[in-house]
Design an enzyme around this catalytic site. Sequence first.
Site, PDB file in Angstrom:
ATOM      1  N   HIS A  91      64.158 -79.650  17.139  1.00  0.00           N
ATOM      2  CA  HIS A  91      63.526 -78.953  18.296  1.00  0.00           C
ATOM      3  C   HIS A  91      63.067 -79.573  19.726  1.00  0.00           C
ATOM      4  O   HIS A  91      63.322 -79.527  20.829  1.00  0.00           O
ATOM      5  CB  HIS A  91      62.864 -77.670  17.963  1.00  0.00           C
ATOM      6  CG  HIS A  91      62.731 -76.920  16.913  1.00  0.00           C
ATOM      7  ND1 HIS A  91      64.610 -76.263  16.324  1.00  0.00           N
ATOM      8  CD2 HIS A  91      62.101 -76.725  15.101  1.00  0.00           C
ATOM      9  CE1 HIS A  91      64.449 -75.861  15.288  1.00  0.00           C
ATOM     10  NE2 HIS A  91      62.771 -75.572  14.715  1.00  0.00           N
ATOM     11  N   ASP A 124      72.550 -80.906   9.183  1.00  0.00           N
ATOM     12  CA  ASP A 124      71.122 -80.567   8.994  1.00  0.00           C
ATOM     13  C   ASP A 124      70.730 -78.895   8.387  1.00  0.00           C
ATOM     14  O   ASP A 124      71.426 -77.868   8.326  1.00  0.00           O
ATOM     15  CB  ASP A 124      70.912 -79.853  10.694  1.00  0.00           C
ATOM     16  CG  ASP A 124      69.580 -78.694  10.967  1.00  0.00           C
ATOM     17  OD1 ASP A 124      69.017 -78.600  10.339  1.00  0.00           O
ATOM     18  OD2 ASP A 124      68.992 -79.508  11.823  1.00  0.00           O
ATOM     19  N   ASP A 126      67.696 -77.915   7.427  1.00  0.00           N
ATOM     20  CA  ASP A 126      66.362 -77.115   7.624  1.00  0.00           C
ATOM     21  C   ASP A 126      66.889 -75.651   7.911  1.00  0.00           C
ATOM     22  O   ASP A 126      68.116 -74.911   8.155  1.00  0.00           O
ATOM     23  CB  ASP A 126      65.794 -78.233   8.737  1.00  0.00           C
ATOM     24  CG  ASP A 126      64.509 -77.340   9.248  1.00  0.00           C
ATOM     25  OD1 ASP A 126      63.481 -77.976   8.893  1.00  0.00           O
ATOM     26  OD2 ASP A 126      64.225 -76.782   9.372  1.00  0.00           O
ATOM     27  N   PHE A 137      73.717 -83.274  22.614  1.00  0.00           N
ATOM     28  CA  PHE A 137      75.492 -83.732  22.245  1.00  0.00           C
ATOM     29  C   PHE A 137      76.018 -83.382  22.551  1.00  0.00           C
ATOM     30  O   PHE A 137      77.365 -83.253  21.878  1.00  0.00           O
ATOM     31  CB  PHE A 137      75.384 -84.621  21.145  1.00  0.00           C
ATOM     32  CG  PHE A 137      73.957 -85.875  20.748  1.00  0.00           C
ATOM     33  CD1 PHE A 137      74.240 -86.769  21.306  1.00  0.00           C
ATOM     34  CD2 PHE A 137      73.396 -85.965  20.044  1.00  0.00           C
ATOM     35  CE1 PHE A 137      73.654 -88.023  21.431  1.00  0.00           C
ATOM     36  CE2 PHE A 137      72.081 -86.374  19.621  1.00  0.00           C
ATOM     37  CZ  PHE A 137      72.678 -88.039  20.440  1.00  0.00           C
ATOM     38  N   THR A 140      79.128 -84.118  24.161  1.00  0.00           N
ATOM     39  CA  THR A 140      80.575 -85.366  23.738  1.00  0.00           C
ATOM     40  C   THR A 140      81.249 -85.144  22.960  1.00  0.00           C
ATOM     41  O   THR A 140      80.518 -84.101  21.501  1.00  0.00           O
ATOM     42  CB  THR A 140      79.438 -86.657  23.919  1.00  0.00           C
ATOM     43  OG1 THR A 140      80.350 -87.437  23.316  1.00  0.00           O
ATOM     44  CG2 THR A 140      78.472 -86.347  22.741  1.00  0.00           C
ATOM     45  N   SER A 147      75.433 -77.425  11.498  1.00  0.00           N
ATOM     46  CA  SER A 147      73.875 -76.584  11.734  1.00  0.00           C
ATOM     47  C   SER A 147      73.867 -75.988  10.610  1.00  0.00           C
ATOM     48  O   SER A 147      74.650 -74.794  10.894  1.00  0.00           O
ATOM     49  CB  SER A 147      73.307 -76.356  12.855  1.00  0.00           C
ATOM     50  OG  SER A 147      71.540 -75.977  12.283  1.00  0.00           O
ATOM     51  N   TYR A 172      83.115 -79.981  18.676  1.00  0.00           N
ATOM     52  CA  TYR A 172      81.968 -80.855  18.485  1.00  0.00           C
ATOM     53  C   TYR A 172      81.171 -80.305  17.257  1.00  0.00           C
ATOM     54  O   TYR A 172      79.606 -81.187  17.266  1.00  0.00           O
ATOM     55  CB  TYR A 172      81.567 -82.136  18.858  1.00  0.00           C
ATOM     56  CG  TYR A 172      83.566 -82.817  19.096  1.00  0.00           C
ATOM     57  CD1 TYR A 172      84.234 -83.328  18.048  1.00  0.00           C
ATOM     58  CD2 TYR A 172      84.173 -82.291  19.871  1.00  0.00           C
ATOM     59  CE1 TYR A 172      85.335 -83.568  17.839  1.00  0.00           C
ATOM     60  CE2 TYR A 172      85.895 -83.001  20.059  1.00  0.00           C
ATOM     61  CZ  TYR A 172      86.131 -83.617  19.004  1.00  0.00           C
ATOM     62  OH  TYR A 172      87.404 -83.793  18.820  1.00  0.00           O
ATOM     63  N   ASP A 214      61.712 -76.543   4.875  1.00  0.00           N
ATOM     64  CA  ASP A 214      61.674 -75.348   4.515  1.00  0.00           C
ATOM     65  C   ASP A 214      62.895 -73.885   4.261  1.00  0.00           C
ATOM     66  O   ASP A 214      63.379 -73.134   5.041  1.00  0.00           O
ATOM     67  CB  ASP A 214      60.966 -74.805   6.040  1.00  0.00           C
ATOM     68  CG  ASP A 214      62.081 -75.354   7.156  1.00  0.00           C
ATOM     69  OD1 ASP A 214      63.055 -76.077   6.522  1.00  0.00           O
ATOM     70  OD2 ASP A 214      61.995 -75.364   8.223  1.00  0.00           O
ATOM     71  N   ARG A 220      56.745 -71.131   3.746  1.00  0.00           N
ATOM     72  CA  ARG A 220      55.756 -70.245   4.118  1.00  0.00           C
ATOM     73  C   ARG A 220      56.294 -69.434   5.299  1.00  0.00           C
ATOM     74  O   ARG A 220      55.593 -68.677   5.848  1.00  0.00           O
ATOM     75  CB  ARG A 220      54.361 -70.497   4.599  1.00  0.00           C
ATOM     76  CG  ARG A 220      53.511 -71.127   3.088  1.00  0.00           C
ATOM     77  CD  ARG A 220      52.162 -71.607   3.855  1.00  0.00           C
ATOM     78  NE  ARG A 220      51.383 -71.680   4.114  1.00  0.00           N
ATOM     79  CZ  ARG A 220      50.710 -72.323   5.318  1.00  0.00           C
ATOM     80  NH1 ARG A 220      50.913 -73.754   5.029  1.00  0.00           N
ATOM     81  NH2 ARG A 220      49.404 -71.770   6.137  1.00  0.00           N
TER      82      ARG A 220
HETATM   83 MN    MN Z   1      62.345 -75.542  10.147  1.00  0.00          MN
END
Ligand code: MN
Length: 362
Positions: A91, A124, A126, A137, A140, A147, A172, A214, A220
């Site tokens: 982040h 990603d 997460d 990015f 580009t 994600s 992209y 997470d 949590r």
């Molecule tokens: Mn997270």
Amino acid sequence: MKCLTPKRASFSDLTRFHSDKYIKFLRSCNTQTAQFQKKVGKSFGIGYDSPIFDGLYEFCQISAGASISAAQALNDGSADIAINWAGGLHHARRNEASGFCYVADCVLAILNLLDHFARIMYIDIDIHHGDGVEEAFYSTDRVLTVSFHKFGNFFPGTGNIRDIGCGTGKYYSVNVPLLDGIDDIQYFNIFKPIVDRLVEWYHPSAIVMQCGADSLTGDRLGFFNLSIKGHSKCVEHVKNFGLPLLITGGGGYTVRNCSACWTYETAVLLDFDPAEIFPNERIPESPYMSYFSPDYSFSPLSIEVPDQNSPESLSKTVETVFENIRHLPCAPSLQLSLQSGQILLEESEDDLIEDRLLSLYF
Ligand code: MN
């Protein structure tokens, strides 16, 4: 497995992405002056979920230094897989801390990889949107970000499926919004086709994977229902592409889940049978056993979150992602990319991002 002793990131390492003034501010932070720094800190995102603590700057240097060293190990060929479980702080922004992230180790690692590799794919898993890396990015074609995250009334609020990049970076950036309660089977059913198609289409020369824990059940702050096996199946799938691979940690707020998950995934990445590390799916004897009482199982304590993702809605998401990248038939060449301008989003383009964020909120 070789354990590297990474160097701490220097001021010039950090300002390859971050602004001088932001890094100077982080370097000056300590709890004695925290009160005094509160006001100026606000403009750098310091406060609430990204507070000042003693050793903050050293922490940032260690976390980022390890991701940069991991990138360099891939660049010089001394490793084919490099892991920094203390990284993945996805982040952080050029000028701003956000969501427990101060320094953007993933962005710095990717910038280092781009010295050597033509195209980097960032994946990603997460539970939160990888907004900092995506933003860096966004314009580009040398970095493809994808994600998988919970979307809708959830931090950081970005990651709409319609956000696909801008300028040379259009198409992209890939966002896969998900709802509460997704389980191993449904998650892999959406992860595999999207990642396979993107790898086939983009031909990355190296992959960076942020493995935030997470997204596990019982987190949590999280609301997904992934088991450690389901989470690591995604890691194993990415490993099997056989490309240079940089692995980082990320979020994870039920501590026993993070340590068990990332240990399990270290085993998977090393081609060990995790069953040898966790006989009978139990934590092996160690001074840390008490953290895993009463059952000493490596499985996350589950929470009952009903799965709000229907197979139909997930298929629709896959379709939309495929539709978004349909416009580009093949991977961009490095030569074309270099001619087409800078890698990082320029300061002036922050306005554009601001507009994009505002359009989400209003
Ligand atoms: Mn997270």
